[in-house]
Design an enzyme around this catalytic site. Structure first.
Site, mmCIF file in Angstrom:
data_model
loop_
_atom_site.group_PDB
_atom_site.id
_atom_site.type_symbol
_atom_site.label_atom_id
_atom_site.label_comp_id
_atom_site.label_asym_id
_atom_site.label_seq_id
_atom_site.Cartn_x
_atom_site.Cartn_y
_atom_site.Cartn_z
ATOM 1 N N CYS A 1 0.869 -1.171 0.000
ATOM 2 C CA CYS A 1 0.000 0.000 0.000
ATOM 3 C C CYS A 1 0.908 1.224 0.000
ATOM 4 O O CYS A 1 2.118 1.109 0.192
ATOM 5 C CB CYS A 1 -0.849 0.058 1.267
ATOM 6 S SG CYS A 1 -1.827 -1.421 1.547
ATOM 7 N N ARG B 1 1.534 1.625 -5.990
ATOM 8 C CA ARG B 1 1.703 0.666 -4.896
ATOM 9 C C ARG B 1 0.394 -0.025 -4.517
ATOM 10 O O ARG B 1 0.384 -0.958 -3.709
ATOM 11 C CB ARG B 1 2.243 1.379 -3.645
ATOM 12 C CG ARG B 1 3.582 2.029 -3.843
ATOM 13 C CD ARG B 1 4.030 2.707 -2.568
ATOM 14 N NE ARG B 1 4.196 1.762 -1.481
ATOM 15 C CZ ARG B 1 5.269 1.032 -1.275
ATOM 16 N NH1 ARG B 1 6.283 1.136 -2.084
ATOM 17 N NH2 ARG B 1 5.338 0.205 -0.258
ATOM 18 N N TRP C 1 -3.827 -1.650 -1.223
ATOM 19 C CA TRP C 1 -3.766 -2.890 -1.991
ATOM 20 C C TRP C 1 -4.174 -3.943 -0.971
ATOM 21 O O TRP C 1 -3.394 -4.318 -0.102
ATOM 22 C CB TRP C 1 -2.345 -3.103 -2.489
ATOM 23 C CG TRP C 1 -2.141 -4.389 -3.204
ATOM 24 C CD1 TRP C 1 -1.641 -5.554 -2.688
ATOM 25 C CD2 TRP C 1 -2.402 -4.652 -4.581
ATOM 26 N NE1 TRP C 1 -1.586 -6.507 -3.652
ATOM 27 C CE2 TRP C 1 -2.046 -5.989 -4.829
ATOM 28 C CE3 TRP C 1 -2.909 -3.887 -5.630
ATOM 29 C CZ2 TRP C 1 -2.180 -6.570 -6.082
ATOM 30 C CZ3 TRP C 1 -3.026 -4.475 -6.868
ATOM 31 C CH2 TRP C 1 -2.671 -5.795 -7.080
ATOM 32 N N ASN D 1 0.641 -0.189 6.008
ATOM 33 C CA ASN D 1 1.087 -0.980 4.858
ATOM 34 C C ASN D 1 1.780 -2.200 5.433
ATOM 35 O O ASN D 1 2.759 -2.072 6.154
ATOM 36 C CB ASN D 1 2.080 -0.143 4.026
ATOM 37 C CG ASN D 1 2.782 -0.973 2.974
ATOM 38 O OD1 ASN D 1 2.237 -1.971 2.498
ATOM 39 N ND2 ASN D 1 3.972 -0.564 2.591
ATOM 40 N N GLY D 2 1.259 -3.391 5.129
ATOM 41 C CA GLY D 2 1.874 -4.612 5.645
ATOM 42 C C GLY D 2 0.817 -5.590 6.093
ATOM 43 O O GLY D 2 -0.362 -5.471 5.729
ATOM 44 N N GLU E 1 10.548 -21.409 -17.702
ATOM 45 C CA GLU E 1 10.284 -20.030 -17.305
ATOM 46 C C GLU E 1 11.387 -19.094 -17.830
ATOM 47 O O GLU E 1 11.110 -17.986 -18.288
ATOM 48 C CB GLU E 1 10.138 -19.947 -15.775
ATOM 49 C CG GLU E 1 9.967 -18.561 -15.201
ATOM 50 C CD GLU E 1 8.755 -17.786 -15.725
ATOM 51 O OE1 GLU E 1 7.894 -18.365 -16.408
ATOM 52 O OE2 GLU E 1 8.707 -16.563 -15.480
ATOM 53 N N LYS F 1 10.593 -15.941 -20.283
ATOM 54 C CA LYS F 1 10.970 -14.550 -19.980
ATOM 55 C C LYS F 1 11.749 -13.965 -21.151
ATOM 56 O O LYS F 1 11.516 -12.833 -21.552
ATOM 57 C CB LYS F 1 11.864 -14.477 -18.740
ATOM 58 C CG LYS F 1 11.289 -14.458 -17.369
ATOM 59 C CD LYS F 1 10.317 -13.418 -16.963
ATOM 60 C CE LYS F 1 8.934 -13.694 -17.471
ATOM 61 N NZ LYS F 1 7.991 -14.230 -16.536
ATOM 62 N N GLU G 1 9.432 -13.308 -24.300
ATOM 63 C CA GLU G 1 8.396 -12.288 -24.248
ATOM 64 C C GLU G 1 8.928 -10.859 -24.221
ATOM 65 O O GLU G 1 8.268 -9.967 -24.714
ATOM 66 C CB GLU G 1 7.402 -12.541 -23.096
ATOM 67 C CG GLU G 1 7.857 -12.144 -21.720
ATOM 68 C CD GLU G 1 6.735 -12.273 -20.680
ATOM 69 O OE1 GLU G 1 7.052 -12.715 -19.574
ATOM 70 O OE2 GLU G 1 5.581 -11.906 -20.962
ATOM 71 N N HIS H 1 16.943 -36.285 -27.961
ATOM 72 C CA HIS H 1 15.834 -36.832 -28.737
ATOM 73 C C HIS H 1 15.385 -35.888 -29.839
ATOM 74 O O HIS H 1 14.256 -35.999 -30.319
ATOM 75 C CB HIS H 1 14.674 -37.184 -27.791
ATOM 76 C CG HIS H 1 15.087 -38.211 -26.792
ATOM 77 N ND1 HIS H 1 15.031 -39.565 -27.054
ATOM 78 C CD2 HIS H 1 15.618 -38.076 -25.557
ATOM 79 C CE1 HIS H 1 15.501 -40.218 -25.993
ATOM 80 N NE2 HIS H 1 15.867 -39.340 -25.070
ATOM 81 N N LYS I 1 -0.954 -7.407 -19.798
ATOM 82 C CA LYS I 1 -0.707 -7.911 -18.446
ATOM 83 C C LYS I 1 -1.733 -8.980 -18.061
ATOM 84 O O LYS I 1 -1.390 -10.003 -17.499
ATOM 85 C CB LYS I 1 -0.742 -6.743 -17.445
ATOM 86 C CG LYS I 1 -0.382 -7.119 -16.020
ATOM 87 C CD LYS I 1 1.081 -7.468 -15.886
ATOM 88 C CE LYS I 1 1.459 -8.008 -14.525
ATOM 89 N NZ LYS I 1 2.692 -8.820 -14.596
HETATM 90 C C1 AGP Z 1 4.467 -13.975 -17.928
HETATM 91 O O1 AGP Z 1 5.549 -13.139 -17.857
HETATM 92 C C2 AGP Z 1 3.280 -13.462 -18.604
HETATM 93 N N1 AGP Z 1 2.919 -12.152 -18.270
HETATM 94 C C3 AGP Z 1 2.116 -14.455 -18.716
HETATM 95 O O2 AGP Z 1 2.604 -15.673 -19.139
HETATM 96 C C4 AGP Z 1 1.232 -14.656 -17.463
HETATM 97 O O3 AGP Z 1 1.910 -15.378 -16.495
HETATM 98 C C5 AGP Z 1 -0.060 -15.379 -17.887
HETATM 99 O O4 AGP Z 1 -0.752 -14.570 -18.812
HETATM 100 C C6 AGP Z 1 -0.948 -15.731 -16.744
HETATM 101 O O5 AGP Z 1 -1.390 -14.606 -16.055
HETATM 102 P P1 AGP Z 1 -2.060 -14.711 -14.643
HETATM 103 O O6 AGP Z 1 -1.051 -15.239 -13.696
HETATM 104 O O7 AGP Z 1 -2.487 -13.312 -14.328
HETATM 105 O O8 AGP Z 1 -3.223 -15.649 -14.764
#
Ligand code: AGP
Length: 602
Positions: free
Chosen positions: A2, A27, A74, A100-101, A477, A481, A484, A500, A597
């Site tokens: 927050c 925040r 938040w 905040n916490g 992962e 990263k 993307e 394989h 996002k």
């Molecule tokens: C990862 O860096 C991405 N932004 C994406 O793969 C994300 O994890 C995915 O869209 C799932 O989102 P969520 O965790 O909000 O469900």
């Protein structure tokens, strides 16, 4: 997470506070509120919604007084609504505070206060602090003493701004595991969660340390140790940031800031779930049939969860991409099933659809979510929060490592409930988890060398990330990263799969990132690294064993920890490599092309 802003001086407090809140909105932004004081009376206005909207609706800018505190929330305890918004106050209405916490032991304190006749308005952990101070005030000589006595009883993290009508010339600010900075002006003083909130008025700042509090008047301040009550001398820092830099706390991008926030975020995930994890584990122990559904990075967290559940609780979950689950598992999920949905936003369309399907079929649904009050939390029977705070960068970083933290806690507790692992091992693992924030801090020190490494790789077209066992999801992962945000093609795979097929793609200079912590499969990884090098690959290894030097072109030395905890730790250098490559290639890592996002459409 927050945001807090406090002001005392000669200006209308509400104006300073509203401007500060706008700068702190990153925040948290689900609700906000302000308290000001004039002639011994407190004025409180608060509600759910964004600052701009509330400023008009509640008339924030018409509040009287030259001292006051604001908060942007938040939510952690209690859904975001008008009543749970801060400030919270005591029964007399003389004490108001913002927080905040997370207060871990709020439930027991609340019970005690209820038995003493206190009346609570909200569901927040914060409100107990106001009532506890009120209670302590009955037997204390001063407000400050009462406040200290109350705060010494709290477990958890707290940054607080406190106002009391009985002392018209001052404000109190406290810090413990949540940030708080004083802004020192001329005939006026400020305090905030972050420098940008007051930077337009002063660039002179005092950073409080954990377990310190400040008594602030318009012309003075004193900082004291919370445990001893003794005065602490604090240096004043002259901040040289521009406002824009300051919003990102001096970091050039939100993503980098969020990577650096991970030690704090992981700590909050641990604290925030300590009290509830047992109850959830007891509930899920009833289910043999477990599905984990998620997308993207959250799906990778689910894969790590599978290894944790298998190793510790001897339960073998099926982990499925939520978009597939909906169509492939509709006749397999039933009332004997537990479905764990992992989603930082709580709004991902495919994950929500999988959850709804599970509910329709009578399954129990547990959500692991970052955004309080999001759709996923409304569908789920049970929710565990990751407490990472808002994540602005599109790439998931701190939300991933906090998902892993929660899954680790859950697997440990489930193993306890089921008696499937040695208690002393589980205790050691728990201790190891508590030490992870510190280890992440030490890994962050590799940042500059990782940037140099990225510089040397900026023109490569393909990357391979390999791992075994619990490191397979880490490899996936790492590759995600990189793809993307840097737009470089990358594949993550189990090292055993190399031979394989993918080995055919290895030629001179192709980077192979080997996730190679000590553990069950270390020796096998050595073999895979040797075979990659033999094909001319440029091997970058991450591990804690000296012999990796001989096998790698570059070794990223990692601290030792239990193999089951390595996914949290090893994610961090992979995030940094991807970040630096993105920046070096001229991309905006916070807003990668074609991506959003939250993916709220199928
Ligand atoms: C990862 O860096 C991405 N932004 C994406 O793969 C994300 O994890 C995915 O869209 C799932 O989102 P969520 O965790 O909000 O469900």
């Amino acid at each position: 997470m927050c945001g807090i802003i406090g002001y005392i001086g000669e200006r209308p407090a509400c104006e300073v506070i509203v401007r500060g809140l706008k700068r702190l909105e990153y925040r948290g932004y689900d609700s906000a509120g302000i308290v000001t004081e004039e002639n011994g009376e407190l004025f409180i206005r608060k509600g759910a919604g964004r600052i701009d909207e509330l400023t008009g609706k509640l008339g924030f800018l018409e509040m009287p007084g030259k001292r006051g505190i604001g908060h942007t929330r938040w939510a952690t305890h209690g859904v975001p609504n008008d009543i749970n918004a801060h400030p919270q106050r005591d029964c007399t209405g003389k004490i108001a505070l913002v927080h905040n916490g997370i207060i871990e032991n709020f439930a027991e304190i609340k019970e005690e206060l209820l038995s003493k006749g206190h009346r609570f308005e909200s569901d927040t952990d914060t409100e107990v602090i106001a009532h506890l101070i009120e209670e302590e005030l009955k037997s204390s000589e001063s407000f400050e003493e009462a406040m200290r006595r109350a705060l010494l009883r709290l477990k958890g993290s707290f940054a607080l701004g406190i106002i009391y009508t009985g002392e018209p010339d001052r404000l109190y600010f406290v810090r413990n595991e949540s940030p708080l900075v004083l802004g020192i002006g001329d005939g006026e003083n400020f305090a905030a969660s972050d420098v940008p909130a007051f930077l337009e008025y002063t660039n002179r700042a005092i950073f409080l340390d954990d377990r310190e509090y400040a008594v602030v008047t318009k012309d003075s301040y004193v900082v004291k140790n919370l445990d001893t009550g003794e005065t602490v001398e604090k240096p004043i820092h002259e901040i040289e940031w521009t406002l824009e830099m300051a919003e990102k706390a001096g970091f050039p991008h939100f993503m980098l800031k969020e990577i650096y926030e991970q030690p704090r975020a992981i700590r909050d995930a641990i604290h925030g779930n300590a009290d509830v994890i047992r109850t959830v584990a007891e509930e899920i122990a009833k289910y043999e049939k477990i599905f984990i559904v998620a997308m993207g990075t959250s799906y990778h967290a689910g894969l790590v969860g599978k290894y944790l559940f298998q190793r510790l609780a001897k339960r073998v979950p099926v982990v499925e991409d939520a978009s597939e689950f909906r169509y492939e598992f509709d006749d397999l999920v039933d009332e004997d099933s537990l479905v764990i949905a992992i989603t930082q936003s709580g709004e991902t369309a495919d994950t929500l659809a999988a959850m709804k399907l599970a509910k329709r079929k009578g399954a129990k649904v547990l959500a692991i979510v970052n955004v309080v009050g999001s759709m996923a939390t409304r569908i789920a029977d049970l929710t565990l929060y990751t407490h990472a705070g808002p994540e602005i960068g599109v790439a998931a970083t701190k939300t991933y490592t906090t998902q892993l933290t929660v899954l680790t806690m859950l697997a440990i507790e489930l193993a306890r409930v089921l008696g499937t692992a040695d208690e002393s091992y589980l205790n050691a693992l728990e201790e190891g988890l508590n030490a992870i924030p510190e280890l992440v801090e030490s890994v962050l020190k590799h940042d500059e060398s990782l940037r140099e490494l990225a510089e040397s790789l900026v023109d490569r077209r393909d990357f391979f990330y390999i791992g075994r066992g619990i490191s397979v999801p880490t490899a996936l992962e790492g590759a995600l990263k990189l793809k993307e945000i840097s737009y470089i093609h990358a594949e993550g795979l189990s090292a055993g799969e190399l031979k394989h097929g993918p080995l055919a793609l290895l030629e001179d200079g192709v980077p192979v990132v080997a996730i190679a912590p000590s553990g069950r499969t270390f020796d096998k990884m050595v073999g895979n690294m040797e075979e990659s090098r033999a094909r001319g690959a440029f091997v970058i290894s991450l591990g804690d064993r000296g012999e990796l030097k001989r096998l790698s072109d570059v070794l990223i030395e990692m601290p030792e920890t239990d193999e089951l905890l390595t996914p949290i730790l090893y994610a961090v250098p992979l995030q940094l490599i991807a970040y630096h490559l993105a920046v070096l290639r001229g991309n905006d890592p916070d807003k990668p092309r074609n991506l959003a996002k939250s993916v709220t459409v199928e």
